[in-house]
Write a protein that holds these residues in place. Structure first.
Motif, PDB file in Angstrom:
ATOM      1  N   ALA A   9      -1.487  16.893  25.803  1.00 32.01           N
ATOM      2  CA  ALA A   9      -0.631  15.822  25.300  1.00 32.01           C
ATOM      3  C   ALA A   9      -1.428  14.547  25.111  1.00 32.01           C
ATOM      4  N   SER A  10      -2.535  14.400  25.850  1.00 30.91           N
ATOM      5  CA  SER A  10      -3.420  13.245  25.691  1.00 30.91           C
ATOM      6  C   SER A  10      -4.796  13.599  26.221  1.00 30.91           C
ATOM      7  N   TYR A  63      -1.317  17.595  30.273  1.00 30.90           N
ATOM      8  CA  TYR A  63      -0.532  18.647  29.647  1.00 30.90           C
ATOM      9  C   TYR A  63       0.937  18.492  30.028  1.00 30.90           C
ATOM     10  N   SER A  96       2.938  16.090  29.320  1.00 33.31           N
ATOM     11  CA  SER A  96       3.253  14.698  29.019  1.00 33.31           C
ATOM     12  C   SER A  96       1.959  13.904  29.126  1.00 33.31           C
ATOM     13  N   SER A  97       1.986  12.690  28.602  1.00 39.57           N
ATOM     14  CA  SER A  97       0.797  11.843  28.643  1.00 39.57           C
ATOM     15  C   SER A  97       0.861  10.815  29.760  1.00 39.57           C
TER      16      SER A  97
END
Length: 450
Positions: free
Chosen positions: A279-280, A293, A295-296
């Motif tokens: 995610a980031s 993974y 969410s960031s």
């Protein structure tokens, strides 16, 4: 100053300490004078020395089921408040609980933030933890994980710790145990941080050996679904929330080689049901690559940090603090403000209704996120009136069945968007008192009611 080379297997792990040399008198006369004066100085120094810190490392010798004979050391900071969080800090091969206490920053972080630290010590040959036997790789199988679970239970019983805020961090053999504990006891641990580990069951052997060369060399390659299946097999039938995982590895690790990091990512993204695509991605420090993974955010379901050019020598300075932040422990533990003082409210509201009969009742709880940001991985704590005992529940896991209970959200409802609500509940027996809990907290802070 402490220097540690942390390894597993045939390479020695050790701590070396540099001592300042004492000053030597140049003349025999001075030696004689000092022989007379030093005893007096000792008395004077004792008279003016400041008192020792109230917090110290202590050993607990009877903490419950302990099939493999582990030792337990405990650090309770002077600032631990009511319902403190608990961190289990698990050492490397050839190490011990006291060595991990002295050689890492977890105790000083506990002083700052008020959580309790458990330091288990392995007692088998080489002081490595059992992460390979069939007994170790299933819930309540009869090896080291059982003893560590007993240590957590001891602290909950004797110090009133928060069962919804139990975490584990470990290095090398301790990192492998971190993976195992999160798989075996997902209802006990909220999150883990593994420094230089391997996936749950990667080290499995059937010949009685504690060393798996294929896994250590990073040549065991399974699909995310296969790795996830090994975790799920450790506690068959479990359908509750799963703990978050933070993973650390040096790219030049020659003991538990770097490919194991990707296998761990495969395992825990599958277990937590999040995408294997980051995610980031960022670099919080020179030489670090961090991927998140699911969410960031700072408390993503899975977070992995690759440390460029570093071998088997983690955690380095500052890394323990990153783990504590991932756990959400990097703020002072809320304490009871005392009578006549309203506690600081959390961004939540609870509605609680009951329907009672003879010796039973049903309780329905509605938890609403009244804040402006998502409420992620929530745990709702409350104390049941005397005589009430939960017999079954829905929408959350409930532990323990009576007294100070924590209800923890499941995978499908563990995140509440701003303004969103979740309804959970349970059935309980009672002995005449059908009343309601007097207060509810999320993360140690009080929710509004009504």
């Amino acid at each position: 100053m402490t220097n540690r080379s942390t390894t597993d297997g045939s390479t020695t792990e050790r701590s070396t300490y540099a001592a300042d040399p004492g000053r030597r008198p140049a003349r025999a006369l001075l030696t004689a004078l000092l022989g007379c004066v030093l005893p007096l100085l000792s008395v004077l120094l004792l008279a003016v020395a400041p008192p020792a810190s109230a917090a110290s490392l202590t050993e607990v010798t009877d903490f419950g089921s302990n099939p493999s004979g582990l030792r337990m050391h405990l650090y309770v900071p002077a600032g631990a408040g009511e319902r403190p969080a608990v961190l289990v800090a698990v050492h490397y091969c050839t190490g011990s609980g006291p060595a991990f206490y002295s050689g890492t920053e977890f105790a000083s972080l506990a002083d700052r933030y008020g959580f309790i630290v458990i330091y288990p010590s392995a007692t088998r040959s080489g002081n490595c933890f059992d992460v390979s036997s069939p007994q170790a790789l299933r819930r309540d199988g009869g090896s080291d994980p059982v003893g560590i679970r007993s240590m957590v239970g001891y602290v909950q019983q004797h110090y009133g710790s928060d069962p919804g805020r139990v975490f584990v961090a470990g290095a090398s053999s301790g990192a492998m145990m971190t993976n195992v504990l999160l798989g075996n006891y997902p209802d006990v641990f909220k999150a883990g941080a593994a420094f230089m580990g391997v996936p749950h069951s990667c080290f499995a052997t059937t010949d009685g050996s504690g060393w798996n060369s294929a896994c250590a060399n990073g040549t065991v390659d399974r699909t995310p679904q296969q790795w996830g299946g090994l975790v799920r097999a450790a506690y068959p039938g479990y359908s509750g929330a799963r703990p978050r995982m933070q993973l650390w590895h040096g790219t030049e690790d020659a003991t538990l080689r770097y490919p194991n990091l990707n296998e761990e990512i495969d395992q825990w993204t599958d277990v937590l049901g999040v995408s294997r695509t980051p995610a980031s991605t960022d670099s919080p420090q020179s030489g670090w690559t961090r991927t998140r993974y699911g969410s960031s955010g700072a408390q993503a379901p899975v977070e992995a940090i690759s440390v460029q050019g570093v071998g088997h020598s983690l955690p380095a300075s500052g890394m323990a603090a990153r783990a504590i932040a991932f756990f959400g422990l990097d703020s002072s533990t809320p304490t009871d403000p005392g009578p006549g003082t309203d506690p600081t409210p959390a961004n939540c509201r609870v509605a609680y209704t009951t329907s009672a009969w003879n010796t039973g009742l049903t309780a329905t709880i509605t938890l609403t996120n009244t804040g402006t940001t998502p409420l992620t991985g929530w745990s709702l704590a409350f104390t049941l009136p005397t005589g009430q005992t939960i017999t079954s529940g829905w929408g959350a896991t409930y532990s323990p069945a009576g007294g100070a209970v924590t209800a923890t959200g499941l995978a499908y409802n563990a995140t509440l968007a701003p303004g969103a609500a979740v309804q959970i509940g349970f059935q309980a027996n009672h002995t005449g008192n059908t009343g309601k809990p007097s207060a509810f907290t999320v993360g140690g802070a009080a929710c509004g009611t009504g």
